[in-house]
Design a protein around this motif. Sequence first.
Motif, PDB file in Angstrom:
ATOM      1  N   GLY A  97     -50.837  45.947  -4.961  1.00 55.43           N
ATOM      2  CA  GLY A  97     -49.784  45.678  -5.932  1.00 55.43           C
ATOM      3  C   GLY A  97     -48.799  46.829  -6.034  1.00 55.43           C
ATOM      4  N   SER A 102     -45.469  44.537  -6.590  1.00 50.82           N
ATOM      5  CA  SER A 102     -45.593  43.143  -6.997  1.00 50.82           C
ATOM      6  C   SER A 102     -46.764  42.989  -7.967  1.00 50.82           C
ATOM      7  N   ASP A 103     -46.557  42.181  -9.019  1.00 56.03           N
ATOM      8  CA  ASP A 103     -47.647  41.869  -9.939  1.00 56.03           C
ATOM      9  C   ASP A 103     -48.644  40.894  -9.324  1.00 56.03           C
ATOM     10  N   LYS A 104     -48.189  40.177  -8.298  1.00 51.51           N
ATOM     11  CA  LYS A 104     -49.043  39.157  -7.683  1.00 51.51           C
ATOM     12  C   LYS A 104     -48.971  39.295  -6.163  1.00 51.51           C
ATOM     13  N   THR A 110     -52.633  37.409 -10.651  1.00 55.66           N
ATOM     14  CA  THR A 110     -51.981  38.710 -10.710  1.00 55.66           C
ATOM     15  C   THR A 110     -53.043  39.806 -10.645  1.00 55.66           C
ATOM     16  N   GLU A 112     -53.396  42.118 -12.814  1.00 51.39           N
ATOM     17  CA  GLU A 112     -53.943  42.203 -14.174  1.00 51.39           C
ATOM     18  C   GLU A 112     -55.029  41.156 -14.391  1.00 51.39           C
ATOM     19  N   GLN A 139     -48.795  51.525 -13.990  1.00 52.76           N
ATOM     20  CA  GLN A 139     -47.770  50.723 -14.656  1.00 52.76           C
ATOM     21  C   GLN A 139     -47.018  51.513 -15.720  1.00 52.76           C
TER      22      GLN A 139
END
Length: 232
Positions: A97, A102-104, A110, A112, A139
Amino acid sequence: MSRRILCLGFLFGAMLSSPGWADELPFQCGPLSNAYGPYDYRTDLSKLNIVEIAHFTSDVENLRKGVQSVRPGPDLNYTLRAFPNHHRALMSIVRLGARDKSDKPATGYTVECFLMRAEAFRPDDPMVKLIYGIHLLNQGKSKLALVKLDDARELPLESPNFFYNLGLAYFSAGHYDRALTSAHKAYALGFPLPGLRDKLKRAGKWKDPEPVLSDEGESKEVEPPKAEKPSL
């Protein structure tokens, strides 16, 4: 009829006794139920090899390429569905990530969500909370990261690798006192790499640990146990 009632009663009892995963995860992070697993990375070792050989290769872990496709994302997704708290796969998805911004970066969820799924699956796993804290630091969410790191520190685990990486995370967050405490613990347990100590020295925050006193009040050398191989 009686057999059917018995089967339904067994199913109902199993539902009541199963972990409340669904209550702890947002809808977008999906269910933890899986065709293979979910299994605990720490204890279900007999189930681990089949997944790692087929999906979590060295190329996948190091984000060079995948097995199912050119990219490593689909294989990380498969690995983390089967073993939600797979420490090394979680670290790989966090790094993927960050690398791809990218979050996904993988199919499925994702970054997270993968971390939330791991924590919901095994809330007693300190390595999951440590990796979650590292992700939050990446983050820029330092306050939330410190909550995860402190939660990780409170769980029982006598691992030099854990305390070394915990110390690095605290150092990145600017909490040098906690980083120093973690460093002392890691080196007392036999961690071989000097990186954390060197960082603390360059920052002017390193202090040698207090000597351990014997019953007679004299300082004594403590033989550290054999160090484990770093994994993060």
